[in-house]
Design a protein around this motif. Structure first.
Motif, short mmCIF file in Angstrom:
data_model
loop_
_atom_site.label_atom_id
_atom_site.label_comp_id
_atom_site.label_asym_id
_atom_site.label_seq_id
_atom_site.Cartn_x
_atom_site.Cartn_y
_atom_site.Cartn_z
N GLY A 49 0.82 -1.21 0.00
CA GLY A 49 0.00 0.00 0.00
C GLY A 49 0.85 1.26 0.00
O GLY A 49 0.59 2.21 -0.73
N VAL A 50 1.90 1.27 0.82
CA VAL A 50 2.80 2.43 0.86
C VAL A 50 3.51 2.58 -0.48
O VAL A 50 3.62 3.70 -1.01
N LEU A 51 3.99 1.49 -1.06
CA LEU A 51 4.67 1.56 -2.36
C LEU A 51 3.72 2.05 -3.45
O LEU A 51 4.11 2.86 -4.30
N LEU A 52 2.47 1.61 -3.42
CA LEU A 52 1.50 2.06 -4.43
C LEU A 52 1.17 3.54 -4.26
O LEU A 52 0.92 4.23 -5.24
N ASN A 53 1.17 4.02 -3.03
CA ASN A 53 0.93 5.45 -2.81
C ASN A 53 2.01 6.33 -3.42
O ASN A 53 1.77 7.49 -3.72
N HIS A 54 3.19 5.76 -3.59
CA HIS A 54 4.33 6.54 -4.11
C HIS A 54 4.86 5.95 -5.41
O HIS A 54 6.05 6.06 -5.71
N LYS A 55 3.98 5.34 -6.21
CA LYS A 55 4.45 4.65 -7.42
C LYS A 55 5.00 5.59 -8.48
O LYS A 55 5.92 5.23 -9.19
N ARG A 56 4.49 6.78 -8.60
CA ARG A 56 5.05 7.72 -9.59
C ARG A 56 6.46 8.17 -9.21
O ARG A 56 7.37 8.06 -10.01
N HIS A 133 2.57 7.18 -24.92
CA HIS A 133 3.51 6.34 -24.19
C HIS A 133 3.19 4.88 -24.45
O HIS A 133 2.03 4.50 -24.55
N ALA A 134 4.22 4.06 -24.55
CA ALA A 134 4.05 2.60 -24.66
C ALA A 134 5.16 1.95 -23.87
O ALA A 134 6.33 2.34 -23.97
N GLY A 135 4.81 0.99 -23.05
CA GLY A 135 5.81 0.29 -22.25
C GLY A 135 5.19 -0.59 -21.19
O GLY A 135 3.97 -0.73 -21.12
N GLU A 136 6.05 -1.17 -20.36
CA GLU A 136 5.58 -2.05 -19.29
C GLU A 136 5.13 -1.23 -18.09
O GLU A 136 5.66 -0.17 -17.82
N ARG A 137 4.15 -1.76 -17.38
CA ARG A 137 3.69 -1.16 -16.13
C ARG A 137 4.33 -1.94 -14.99
O ARG A 137 4.00 -3.08 -14.75
N ASN A 138 5.25 -1.31 -14.29
CA ASN A 138 5.97 -1.99 -13.22
C ASN A 138 5.21 -2.05 -11.90
O ASN A 138 5.63 -2.72 -10.97
N ASP A 139 4.08 -1.36 -11.81
CA ASP A 139 3.32 -1.36 -10.56
C ASP A 139 2.21 -2.40 -10.51
O ASP A 139 1.62 -2.62 -9.47
N VAL A 140 1.95 -3.07 -11.62
CA VAL A 140 0.84 -4.02 -11.67
C VAL A 140 1.07 -5.20 -10.71
O VAL A 140 0.15 -5.66 -10.05
N PHE A 141 2.32 -5.67 -10.63
CA PHE A 141 2.62 -6.75 -9.70
C PHE A 141 2.26 -6.34 -8.27
O PHE A 141 1.65 -7.10 -7.52
N LEU A 142 2.63 -5.10 -7.89
CA LEU A 142 2.30 -4.61 -6.55
C LEU A 142 0.80 -4.51 -6.34
O LEU A 142 0.29 -4.85 -5.27
N GLU A 143 0.07 -4.03 -7.35
CA GLU A 143 -1.39 -3.93 -7.25
C GLU A 143 -2.01 -5.30 -7.02
O GLU A 143 -2.88 -5.46 -6.18
#
Length: 184
Positions: A49-56, A133-143
């Motif tokens: 949750g903390v990591l997702l809050n600061h994903k950008r 933009h096109a690329g991988e989403r690195n936050d999906v695993f965390l979600e």
């Protein structure tokens, strides 16, 4: 040297069973073992949750700007936007199919997420269809880890169970803290 023995002459005082003391003991052990059983799950939910809050700021999610956001009625049809997104990724990613499309009219773009293992995403201008933009989403695993989705239906239910357990732990913790103060 003589030793003296203490002899009781009456019946032993019975220890109170049940009542407030029994309830307090039950609450204490329930709180303790529920806490022990759910600690790992709750810690995973907290950290993700903390990591997702600061994903950008952590660089887990692209920061896409669209300076010329158009009006929603002027946007391209969803099917055309999907076709353009499929053209912006490798064929094997497009073959995995589209998982979801997140339309953001206020920003003037649509995010098209693919159902591939690496989770590619294409961001397109709603009106022109231009790829922003096109690329991988690195936050999906965390979600998926945060929600329990990574473990399937049972994982989602386990995450829900951890949330209920956390609520019970908070309530019982307050009760255990207040109970001794209320007696006296």
């Amino acid at each position: 040297m003589q030793t003296t023995k203490t002899v009781r002459t009456g019946p032993a005082e019975p220890r109170p069973k049940g009542g407030r003391r029994g309830w307090a003991r039950w609450m204490f052990y329930s709180h303790l073992w529920l806490g022990v059983a759910t600690t790992g799950i709750v810690l995973i939910i907290c950290v993700t949750g903390v990591l997702l809050n600061h994903k950008r700021p952590l660089g887990l999610m692209p920061n896409v700007q669209n300076p010329k956001a158009g009006e929603l009625p002027a946007s391209l049809p969803i099917a055309e936007l999907a076709r353009r997104a499929e053209g912006a990724v490798p064929a094997q990613v497009a073959a995995a199919g589209i998982d979801r499309m997140d339309v953001r009219p206020g920003d003037g773009f649509v995010k098209v997420r693919f159902d591939d293992r690496a989770v590619h995403e294409v961001t397109l201008d709603l009106v022109t269809g231009r790829v922003l933009h096109a690329g991988e989403r690195n936050d999906v695993f965390l979600e998926k880890l945060h929600s329990g989705e990574i473990f399937g239906e049972q994982g989602i239910l386990l995450s829900d169970l951890a949330a209920v357990a956390l609520a019970i732990l908070v309530i019982s913790g307050y009760w255990l803290w207040l109970y001794p103060r209320s007696r006296g």
